[in-house]
Design a protein around this motif. Structure first.
Motif, mmCIF file in Angstrom:
data_model
loop_
_atom_site.group_PDB
_atom_site.id
_atom_site.type_symbol
_atom_site.label_atom_id
_atom_site.label_comp_id
_atom_site.label_asym_id
_atom_site.label_seq_id
_atom_site.Cartn_x
_atom_site.Cartn_y
_atom_site.Cartn_z
ATOM 1 N N ASN A 215 0.820 -1.205 0.000
ATOM 2 C CA ASN A 215 0.000 0.000 0.000
ATOM 3 C C ASN A 215 0.861 1.265 0.000
ATOM 4 O O ASN A 215 0.588 2.216 -0.748
ATOM 5 N N MET A 216 1.913 1.276 0.815
ATOM 6 C CA MET A 216 2.761 2.463 0.865
ATOM 7 C C MET A 216 3.479 2.691 -0.462
ATOM 8 O O MET A 216 3.683 3.839 -0.882
ATOM 9 N N THR A 217 3.848 1.596 -1.135
ATOM 10 C CA THR A 217 4.481 1.730 -2.448
ATOM 11 C C THR A 217 3.514 2.339 -3.449
ATOM 12 O O THR A 217 3.871 3.246 -4.208
ATOM 13 N N GLU A 218 2.270 1.871 -3.446
ATOM 14 C CA GLU A 218 1.262 2.411 -4.357
ATOM 15 C C GLU A 218 0.998 3.885 -4.067
ATOM 16 O O GLU A 218 0.839 4.694 -4.990
ATOM 17 N N VAL A 219 0.968 4.247 -2.780
ATOM 18 C CA VAL A 219 0.716 5.634 -2.402
ATOM 19 C C VAL A 219 1.840 6.550 -2.885
ATOM 20 O O VAL A 219 1.588 7.623 -3.453
ATOM 21 N N ILE A 220 3.081 6.139 -2.679
ATOM 22 C CA ILE A 220 4.195 7.004 -3.060
ATOM 23 C C ILE A 220 4.330 7.088 -4.581
ATOM 24 O O ILE A 220 4.662 8.143 -5.135
ATOM 25 N N LEU A 221 4.032 5.997 -5.289
ATOM 26 C CA LEU A 221 4.069 6.041 -6.752
ATOM 27 C C LEU A 221 2.999 6.984 -7.289
ATOM 28 O O LEU A 221 3.236 7.725 -8.259
#
Length: 534
Positions: A215-221
Motif C-alpha cells: 500500500n505504501m508503495t502504491e501511495v508514493i508512486l
C-alpha cells in the motif's frame, strides 16, 4: 440636408453643391461642436468612461491592498505555528482567534484596514475575504507556491531521493511524511561562494489506511505521478528499520527497486547506530584494536600534566577524548580528534620518545609507552597514496566498472556514467586537488567553482548521485515535530488539506520568506476570477 446625415444621397452630379450647403447647415455645425467637445474631454480625461475607469481602478487598488495584508498575515501566523481560528468567526468577538484579532489590531493603525472594517460593519460589502474558506484558499495557494519552487529545483537537479516515515497523529490517523533530497550543483559566473547545495525538503503528509509495503508503495508512486516526478530519476531511498519499509522481498524499498534498480536503499544511519555499530565495534578485531589504541592514547597523555602540556603544544583544535562504555557518541568525539589531528598527536608522541632528559625507571617507561602507542597509530594512518601506480589504477578501474554496473538501468541498459572515462577523470582530478578538498561535496564544489563540468562530466554525475543518497531519515522525524505542534489537542479536527498547507509553510519557512506578495495577489485574483456568459 437632414437626408444627407441620415439616409445619404445618390445625386453624384450635384454632390459638390450638396456638400457645401450641408456644411453651412445647423445640424452639421452642432455635430462639429459636439465632436470637438468630445475631443477636448478625451484629452482632459473628463469622459464618463474615464470616470468609471478611475472608480474601477481605485476599487481594484483597494482590494489589492486588502489582499496583500490578508495574505501576509496568514503567512506570518502560519510560519509561527499559531492557530488562525477561534470559536467564533465574527469580528470584535472575544474568542474569534488570532487571525481576526490581528485584523482588528491592524485596523487601529492602518487606514486601509480601518476602512475595510467600516465597510463590513456598515454592511456596505458582504464579500470581505476574512472567512475560514478564504483562509484555506490562501493557505493552499502559499503551500502550492512553495511546493512548485521545490519541484522546479528538483527537476532541474534531475537526480533525487525520497525519505519516508510514518506516525499516528493526535486523531490516531497514520500520517506518512514525504521528504525529497536532491543536490544543486551549477557553474556560476558570479562571485558566489557556494555552487553546491544539498537540499532536503518536505513535500506532503499523506493519510495511510494501511501500512503494508504494498500500500505504501502504491501511495508514493501515485504521489510521484501527481507531482510529475519521473521515478526513473530516483537514485536513493531512506527509511527506518521497519520490516514494511526495508524488507528485501516485500518492503517498500524492494518494490521500488523492481521498478527502478538504481533507486538504492540506505537504512537510516541514526536508527542503525545503536543496533549495529556498537556490536560491530565489539566483535571486529580491527575495531577493538583501533578503539583500544585511542583509549590508550588518552590514558597516556592524561596521566601526566607534563605530557598533557606537550600534547597541547602540538594539537591546535581538538584534544583526545575518553571513551565511554555506555555512550556510543563518545567514540565519535574521540575519533574526530584522532581523524583530523593524527599527525599532530603522532608528533607529540615522537617528541616524548626523543626526549633524552627522561631518565630513570619512570622516564624510560614513559618513552617506551609513547613508542608503543606511536607504532600502533602509525599502522592505522592512511597516506594520499600514488593513484597513478599500476595496482591502484586497477583497483580504481574495478570500482568504476562496479559503479557503472550499479548505475545501469535494467530496461534500457543505459548507465549514468562511463567507467573508463570516470577512471581517467579521477586520476586527472586527483592531481589538481588539495588535501583539504577530500570530501565529495568539496570536490563537487571545486568542479563547479572552476567551471570543470565539461572536463569531468562522469565525476560530476557520480558525485551528485552520491550526495543525493540519504544517510539518515532525521528530516522525516523533524517534520513530525511540526505535525504535533499544528495538530494538537486544541486543533484535533483540522482538515488534512489545511494541515498539509500549514505544515508546508512552517517547515519550508525559508522559501516562504522569499515569496512575492504581489505575485500571490495576482494568483489569488486569477483563482477567484469568474467567466460570464453573454
Amino acid at each position: 440636408m437632414v437626408s444627407l446625415a441620415t439616409i445619404g444621397n445618390s445625386d453624384w452630379k450635384n454632390m459638390s453643391n450638396i456638400l457645401n450647403r450641408h456644411e453651412m447647415s445647423p445640424i452639421h455645425k452642432k455635430s462639429y461642436e459636439d465632436w470637438k467637445e468630445l475631443e477636448t474631454r478625451f484629452k482632459c480625461g473628463k469622459t464618463i468612461d474615464d470616470i468609471n475607469q478611475s472608480s474601477i481602478k481605485n476599487e481594484t487598488e483597494y482590494w489589492k491592498n486588502i489582499l496583500k495584508r490578508i495574505i501576509a498575515l496568514i503567512l506570518t501566523i502560519s510560519k509561527q505555528n499559531l492557530a488562525l481560528r477561534g470559536k467564533s468567526d465574527t469580528l470584535n468577538s472575544h474568542d474569534n482567534g488570532n487571525f481576526l484579532k490581528f485584523i482588528e489590531f491592524l485596523s487601529m493603525f492602518d487606514p486601509i484596514m480601518k476602512e475595510h472594517i467600516r465597510r463590513i460593519s456598515s454592511e456596505e460589502i458582504h464579500c470581505h475575504y476574512l472567512g475560514k474558506n478564504i483562509q484555506n484558499e490562501v493557505i493552499r495557494l502559499l503551500a502550492n507556491k512553495i511546493r512548485s519552487h521545490i519541484l522546479n529545483e528538483l527537476k532541474n537537479s534531475k537526480y533525487y531521493s525520497i525519505i519516508l516515515d510514518f506516525t499516528p497523529d493526535l486523531s490516531n490517523i497514520e500520517q506518512m511524511t514525504v521528504i525529497v533530497r536532491f543536490v544543486t550543483a551549477i557553474e556560476s559566473t558570479t562571485s558566489k561562494k557556494e555552487h553546491v547545495s544539498i537540499n532536503e525538503h518536505f513535500i506532503d503528509f499523506i493519510e495511510l489506511h494501511s501500512t503494508t509495503g504494498l500500500n505504501m508503495t502504491e501511495v508514493i508512486l501515485q504521489k510521484l505521478k501527481e507531482m510529475d516526478i519521473p521515478i526513473s530519476d530516483m537514485r536513493g531511498q531512506g527509511y527506518d528499520n521497519g520490516a514494511n519499509m526495508r524488507g528485501h522481498k516485500s518492503g517498500v524499498q524492494a518494490r521500488i527497486r523492481i521498478i527502478n534498480s538504481r533507486a538504492f536503499y540506505v537504512p537510516c544511519n541514526a536508527h542503525s547506530l545503536n543496533l549495529v555499530l556498537n556490536d560491530s565495534a565489539s566483535c571486529c578485531l580491527e575495531a577493538v584494536l583501533f578503539f583500544n589504541t585511542i583509549q590508550e592514547t588518552y590514558v597516556f597523555f592524561s596521566a601526566s600534566t607534563q605530557r598533557w602540556g606537550i600534547l597541547l603544544k602540538h594539537v591546535k583544535h581538538l584534544t583526545v577524548k575518553l571513551l565511554s562504555q555506555t555512550r556510543w557518541s563518545s567514540r565519535v568525539d574521540a575519533i574526530r580528534a584522532m581523524r583530523f589531528q593524527v599527525g599532530e598527536i603522532y608528533d607529540a608522541l615522537k617528541y616524548i620518545i626523543d626526549d633524552t632528559s627522561l631518565i630513570g625507571e619512570t622516564g624510560v617507561r614513559s618513552r617506551a609507552e609513547a613508542k608503543g602507542i606511536a607504532l600502533k597509530l602509525k599502522s592505522f594512518i592512511l597516506f594520499l597514496y600514488n593513484i597513478s601506480s599500476t595496482d591502484n589504477y586497477e583497483y580504481v578501474m574495478k570500482c568504476c566498472k562496479d559503479l557503472e554496473i550499479a548505475l545501469t538501468s535494467d530496461d534500457s541498459l543505459s548507465s549514468d556514467i562511463n567507467a573508463i572515462e570516470l577512471c581517467e577523470e579521477i586520476i586527472a582530478l586527483h592531481r589538481r586537488l588539495k588535501k583539504e578538498e577530500s570530501d565529495p561535496q568539496a570536490i563537487l564544489q571545486y568542479i563547479c567553482k572552476n567551471k570543470l563540468i565539461e572536463i569531468f562530466p562522469n565525476v560530476y554525475v557520480a558525485l551528485r548521485i552520491l550526495l543525493t543518497i540519504p544517510v539518515t531519515a532525521a528530516s522525516a522525524e523533524i517534520s513530525f515535530s511540526k505535525l504535533k505542534i499544528i495538530k494538537n489537542y486544541l486543533r484535533s479536527t483540522i482538515s488534512q488539506d489545511r494541515l498539509v498547507g500549514l505544515a508546508t509553510i512552517s517547515i519550508e519557512h525559508e522559501i516562504a520568506d522569499n515569496l512575492d506578495i504581489d505575485d500571490l495577489v495576482k494568483d489569488f485574483a486569477a483563482l477567484k476570477a469568474r467567466k460570464l456568459n453573454f
